[in-house]
Write a protein that holds these residues in place. Structure first.
Motif, PDB file in Angstrom:
ATOM      1  N   THR A   1       2.509  35.398  -6.367  1.00 42.39           N
ATOM      2  CA  THR A   1       2.304  34.312  -5.405  1.00 42.39           C
ATOM      3  C   THR A   1       3.635  33.835  -4.843  1.00 42.39           C
ATOM      4  OG1 THR A   1       0.332  33.583  -6.596  1.00 42.39           O
ATOM      5  CG2 THR A   1       1.351  32.005  -5.072  1.00 42.39           C
ATOM      6  N   LEU A   2       4.641  33.706  -5.711  1.00 44.48           N
ATOM      7  CA  LEU A   2       5.959  33.242  -5.283  1.00 44.48           C
ATOM      8  C   LEU A   2       6.608  34.244  -4.330  1.00 44.48           C
ATOM      9  CD1 LEU A   2       8.062  31.009  -5.582  1.00 44.48           C
ATOM     10  CD2 LEU A   2       9.030  32.279  -7.512  1.00 44.48           C
ATOM     11  N   ILE A   3       6.399  35.533  -4.572  1.00 46.50           N
ATOM     12  CA  ILE A   3       6.949  36.562  -3.681  1.00 46.50           C
ATOM     13  C   ILE A   3       6.326  36.446  -2.290  1.00 46.50           C
ATOM     14  CG2 ILE A   3       7.047  39.050  -3.234  1.00 46.50           C
ATOM     15  CD1 ILE A   3       7.266  39.463  -6.268  1.00 46.50           C
ATOM     16  N   PHE A   4       5.014  36.284  -2.244  1.00 41.60           N
ATOM     17  CA  PHE A   4       4.335  36.126  -0.954  1.00 41.60           C
ATOM     18  C   PHE A   4       4.784  34.843  -0.247  1.00 41.60           C
ATOM     19  CE2 PHE A   4       1.171  39.264  -2.517  1.00 41.60           C
ATOM     20  CZ  PHE A   4       1.149  40.096  -1.411  1.00 41.60           C
TER      21      PHE A   4
ATOM     22  N   TYR B   1       6.125  24.452 -12.409  1.00 41.28           N
ATOM     23  CA  TYR B   1       5.517  25.146 -11.277  1.00 41.28           C
ATOM     24  C   TYR B   1       6.567  25.285 -10.180  1.00 41.28           C
ATOM     25  CZ  TYR B   1       2.478  26.007  -7.238  1.00 41.28           C
ATOM     26  OH  TYR B   1       1.903  26.526  -6.111  1.00 41.28           O
ATOM     27  N   VAL B   2       6.832  26.521  -9.756  1.00 43.83           N
ATOM     28  CA  VAL B   2       7.838  26.791  -8.726  1.00 43.83           C
ATOM     29  C   VAL B   2       7.129  27.091  -7.415  1.00 43.83           C
ATOM     30  CG1 VAL B   2       9.766  28.269  -8.033  1.00 43.83           C
ATOM     31  CG2 VAL B   2       9.429  27.706 -10.458  1.00 43.83           C
ATOM     32  N   PHE B   3       7.495  26.379  -6.376  1.00 46.48           N
ATOM     33  CA  PHE B   3       6.855  26.537  -5.077  1.00 46.48           C
ATOM     34  C   PHE B   3       7.846  26.123  -3.993  1.00 46.48           C
ATOM     35  CE2 PHE B   3       6.434  22.211  -6.322  1.00 46.48           C
ATOM     36  CZ  PHE B   3       6.416  21.450  -5.172  1.00 46.48           C
TER      37      PHE B   3
END
Length: 550
Positions: free
Chosen positions: A3-6, A480-482
């Motif tokens: 998800t983080l890559i996208f 949570y990383v975003f």
């Protein structure tokens, strides 16, 4: 992880599209002899800001208006920059690498202290309602607004998503770093203006490592630095066409920095010096269409301020009119802000407010509270300069760098510190003046050295690594990383005393909010959140806020 890559890919694509659109608008203010991609971005931000400020007089800044402005900018970009994506510029890869190194800054951001107080609530008013007469009656922080808040309103996403509101500040930071490195490394010739950029880029990389340190201060600092840079560049060049363009940049960036932060007023001294010294050459230039655009930008901004407060210039009483929305309390804010800036509320003293501000009684209290921060920042500026000068080899054929208008530049620094010390002695308001001071103090030492790209790159890579590692360590401890800002959702209630037939007025429910000081702030409470008791009227389709009578 996937998800983080996208999210990273989407963030990079969105950033590129936004930058291309801004470049498209920058074409309106660029001179034919200049075709610098970064200069078009800096000038394009001014154009975008003008458009959103003007549109808001008549319409809400909805998501559709933001998309429409973005689309028009892209059309203008591809019309004037067709070859940009086709030619395989090697430099584009290095720019991307720097951007990626600085990418963690934007991840899981800690909000800055004013974000929930008035930045986000102001944006909500921009997207929910066209211009409001007397808006400052709902929040005294709007008594003197920053034009940068108009700019960021374009970056509010649907469904109350404000993750992109800090994107303009982040992009301008990245682009200034890349712009500086490009100028410093593209030429083997020593230039005074490039040395000033060297000092600035090291300081920004080492000090501005967190989005919570940005606020409205960073864009004001960067546009002030750009104005100083073009003042120096004007003095270095012999080409008349370039001189004309550099003066326009010095002038327009100085004006824009003042519209972002009133503390930048001394920067206006620089274009004034150039104009008076080169009057015959520049007297006709200041009436061409580019300058008229800057005058119009300043006019509509101060017209907006008049609509918010009934005063054109805060807090000058002679610029105020006794309208329906005028509030005499606005005139008292000047003293309160001065007391805050001079550490009255953070010191233990037995003086009255009047005695505290008189005869420099405040100085010892202010110094005790502020010297650690000032010393830390001075060292952050000073240490890279020492390292660079120490590591650079001596110049065999000594040729000192000559700064034209040096005495006038020193006068500018002197007057800037007087203004800062008198009205707003908070360190972050003085960053361009401290950078200029250390630049002028170290210039003679630097001029006896031979610039080495290799040594400079070692130091820059070290600074980038420091910035990168500091943010990696920060987000490593996050659950949570975003991409975006940590959010606070405060409970709220309807203020019955301010209730009317036109809109519902809300207040933060500070008794039930468990977020400390932030629990007393509006954050993303629906329109309209107010800290005051107000009366609301509506005429000709516009809302009018006035102070509620006791």
């Amino acid at each position: 992880m996937i998800t983080l890559i996208f999210e990273s890919i989407f963030f990079l694509l969105a950033s590129c599209i936004i930058l291309f659109s801004i470049v498209g608008y920058g074409n309106f203010l660029i001179y034919k002899s200049n075709n610098n991609f970064f200069e078009k971005i800096f000038l394009g931000i001014i154009v975008i800001t003008f458009l959103v400020t003007l549109i808001h007089f008549f319409l809400k800044i909805s998501f559709y208006i933001a998309v429409g402005l973005l689309f028009i900018g892209l059309i203008l970009f591809f019309k004037n920059y067709k070859s940009f994506l086709i030619k395989p510029y090697k430099s584009n890869l290095s720019y991307l690498i720097i951007f990626l190194i600085l990418l963690p800054i934007y991840m899981s951001q800690k909000y800055h202290e004013d974000f929930g107080y008035y930045h986000l609530p102001y944006v909500i008013t921009m997207i929910e309602e066209k211009i409001i007469f007397g808006l400052a009656n709902s929040n005294s922080a709007y008594a003197h607004n920053s034009i940068w808040l108009n700019t960021i309103s374009l970056f509010s996403l649907p469904k109350n998503n404000f993750n992109f509101l800090t994107l303009p500040s982040y992009l301008i930071y990245n682009l200034f770093i890349i712009f500086s490195l490009k100028n410093i490394l593209k030429s083997n010739n020593q230039k005074i203006s490039n040395y000033f950029l060297i000092i600035c880029v090291f300081y920004l990389l080492l000090k501005f490592t967190r989005i919570s340190e940005y606020g409205n201060d960073l864009p004001a600092v960067i546009f002030s630095i750009l104005s100083i840079f073009y003042f120096l560049r004007y003095s270095e060049t012999k080409d008349n066409q370039n001189k004309i363009f550099y003066f326009f940049c010095c002038f327009s960036f100085a004006v824009f920095s003042v519209l972002i932060k009133l503390s930048g007023i001394p920067i206006l001294i620089l274009p004034l010096i150039l104009f008076l010294k080169n009057y015959e050459k520049l007297k006709k230039q200041v009436f061409n269409v580019n300058y008229l655009f800057i005058y119009l930008l300043a006019f509509i901004f101060y017209l907006q301020q008049f609509f918010y407060t009934s005063c054109i210039i805060f807090p000058a009483i002679f610029t105020c009119l006794d309208t329906e929305w005028f509030n005499k309390d606005f005139l008292l804010l000047r003293e309160n802000i001065e007391l805050i800036n001079k550490s009255y509320y953070g010191s233990e003293n037995l003086l009255t407010k009047e005695d505290y501000l008189s005869k420099l009684n405040w100085f010892s209290f202010w110094l005790e509270r502020n010297y650690p921060e000032i010393l830390e920042n001075i060292l952050t500026i000073f240490l890279p300069i020492i390292l660079l000068i120490f590591l650079l080899p001596n110049e065999k054929n000594k040729s000192n760098l000559f700064l034209e208008n040096k005495n006038l530049f020193i006068l500018f620094i002197f007057l800037s510190f007087i203004y800062w010390f008198k009205f707003s002695p908070v360190y972050r308001f003085s960053i361009p003046y401290f950078l200029s001071l250390f630049f002028i103090l170290s210039l003679n030492f630097y001029s006896n050295k031979k610039f080495s790209k290799k040594i400079f790159l070692y130091l820059i890579i070290t600074s980038l690594f420091f910035n990168f590692s500091k943010n990696i360590l920060r987000i490593h401890n996050k659950d949570y990383v975003f991409f975006g800002i940590e959010k606070i959702q405060n409970q709220f209630y309807a203020d019955l005393l301010s209730q009317n037939n036109f809109i519902q007025v809300y207040k933060p429910d500070s008794k039930n909010n468990k977020n400390g000081w932030q629990g007393r702030l509006c954050w993303d409470i629906p329109f309209l959140c107010s800290y005051e008791k107000i009366k609301v009227n509506k005429n000709y389709g516009y809302l009018f806020f006035s102070k509620l009578s006791n």
